[in-house]
Design an enzyme around this catalytic site. Structure first.
Site, PDB file in Angstrom:
ATOM      1  CB  SER A 103      -0.932   0.016   1.215  1.00 45.98           C
ATOM      2  OG  SER A 103      -0.180  -0.105   2.412  1.00 45.98           O
TER       3      SER A 103
ATOM      4  CG  ASP B 196      -4.625   4.910   7.087  1.00 46.93           C
ATOM      5  OD1 ASP B 196      -3.408   4.787   7.356  1.00 46.93           O
ATOM      6  OD2 ASP B 196      -5.142   4.375   6.082  1.00 46.93           O
TER       7      ASP B 196
ATOM      8  CG  HIS C 288      -1.477   3.674   4.651  1.00 43.53           C
ATOM      9  ND1 HIS C 288      -2.647   3.058   5.063  1.00 43.53           N
ATOM     10  CD2 HIS C 288      -0.736   2.724   4.043  1.00 43.53           C
ATOM     11  CE1 HIS C 288      -2.601   1.779   4.708  1.00 43.53           C
ATOM     12  NE2 HIS C 288      -1.455   1.547   4.101  1.00 43.53           N
TER      13      HIS C 288
END
Ligand code: NAG
Ligand code: NAG
Ligand code: NAG
Ligand code: NAG
Ligand code: NAG
Length: 356
Positions: free
Chosen positions: A49, A329, A332
């Site tokens: 990610s 978040d 990230h």
């Protein structure tokens, strides 16, 4: 739906590795003038990610839900951030557009392929993780197939750079499914070994330069610092798990570069995310960042994560100004966070070996 269990549990084990201490790398502030011996026209991306720009199917991950993408491109677009991620900033450095996502390969006109392709899928690792999605070996298989199918020619590949992101999903799975402290050092070794096999394969497919990110300070991620109300990094995670992974990675990459014995330029480059994250977190005001350990977007309780909506009711809150937050978040960085990391990487001349 707990699609991404690592949002909920990013528990890292205390590792008693004798004498293993984190030594901050000396800052290399020399500035070399780099010359474009050959133009780099394409970027190929593998990993998780931190690099994914939209490979997970729409609707299957929070990255496709509001408020992800609110800063850039202004709506959810499959990135795990309010905006740009590492891939976008590396592309910016190379002066190419962010490469197309593998997911939409069948809908791409030839000109969409001119910047390369991203095969990175959020939640994945070099081995199986807690999340669905192709591991890095499979991602490289996709790349190989694209070359065999002449989606990219040998000349395209020669003018390309690859980015490989390994941000820790393998360790999350290890912690949840095994958790043996004794077994962790050898697991770290096997993760690094597999990463090395992967980057060798990418190079053998013709890519000139492979940039490999090291582990960010996992102990500073909001998922970990929540227990201290986002007040301080957990040095145990940073000093043990992260330092060991990064030491092994740097050693292995150095050895690999020596074996190839091409002193004109180094084919494998470790991108020091550890140093760049730490530097920004220690000097946040330099980057106009406030409350550096606090995530901008959080669930209203530990049951929910950023982006959770239950019966049309938002179960999360977003900070007033995502542009002054480092973390988006629980795991990230924000667009601004990645920008600050990128700035730091440039200041430390991290990209000096990219050009060939
Ligand atoms: C840091 O993380 C370890 C391992 O998860 C945990 O046991 C420890 O209590 C944490 N330390 C702090 C100060 O939160
Ligand atoms: C990657 O995934 C494939 C398909 O699930 C699996 O066969 C392979 O063993 C995995 N590779 C690694 C290194 O875990
Ligand atoms: C779990 O850890 C133990 C102890 O090191 C090891 O023997 C075992 O192979 C590990 N299992 C998995 C699935 O990693
Ligand atoms: C990793 O690679 C090193 C060097 O090639 C080897 O000695 C070691 O046994 C490997 N370890 C694992 C766990 O794969
Ligand atoms: C590397 O440098 C050495 C000494 O400067 C030189 O003899 C050798 O030819 C170089 N090798 C390559 C592959 O350029």
């Amino acid at each position: 739906m707990d699609f991404f269990p690592f949002f909920l549990s990013f528990i890292f084990i205390i590792l008693h590795l004798l004498g293993q201490r984190f030594v901050q790398g000396e800052v290399d502030i020399q500035r070399h003038h780099h010359h474009h011996k050959e133009p780099i026209t394409k970027l190929f991306v593998f990993g998780d990610s931190y690099a994914d720009t939209g490979n997970i199917k729409r609707g299957f991950a929070p990255s496709w839900k509001h408020p992800y993408g609110v800063t850039f491109p202004g709506k959810p677009a499959g990135r795990f951030s309010d905006g740009r991620v590492l891939t976008d900033y590396i592309a910016k450095y190379l002066k190419v557009k962010s490469p197309a996502s593998y997911r939409i390969r069948k809908h791409l006109a030839p000109h969409h392929l001119k910047n390369g392709m991203s095969f990175a899928f959020g939640g994945t690792g070099v081995f199986e993780t807690l999340n669905p999605g192709p591991n890095m070996t499979t991602q490289i298989n996709f790349f190989q197939k694209a070359i065999q199918d002449k989606v990219f020619t040998a000349s395209d590949i020669r003018k390309s750079v690859a980015l490989v992101s390994v941000a820790g999903n393998d360790y999350t799975r290890y912690t949840v499914t095994n958790g043996s402290i004794q077994g962790l050092p050898s697991f770290i070794l096997s993760v690094v070994n597999q990463t090395i096999r992967n980057v060798i394969r990418i190079k053998e497919l013709g890519v000139k330069k492979v940039i490999i990110s090291n582990l960010q300070p996992v102990g500073c991620l909001p998922s970990v610092t929540a227990s201290s109300s986002f007040k301080e990094c957990n040095e145990t995670s940073n000093n043990l798990l992260v330092a060991y992974h990064n030491t092994l990675l740097t050693e292995a990459v150095t050895k690999l570069n020596q074996q190839l014995n091409d002193n004109s330029s180094l084919p494998f480059i470790v991108l020091d995310l550890y140093d760049s994250f730490m530097s920004v977190l220690k000097h946040p005001s330099t980057h106009n960042i406030k409350n550096e350990l606090e995530p901008c977007c959080v669930g209203v309780s530990s049951k929910y994560f950023c982006g959770s909506v239950v019966e049309k009711v938002k179960k999360y809150t977003v900070c007033e100004n995502p542009k002054s937050a480092f973390f988006w978040d629980l795991v990230h960085p924000t667009d601004a966070g990645w920008r600050a990391v990128y700035t730091r990487l440039r200041i430390t001349n991290a990209f000096k070996e990219i050009h060939y």
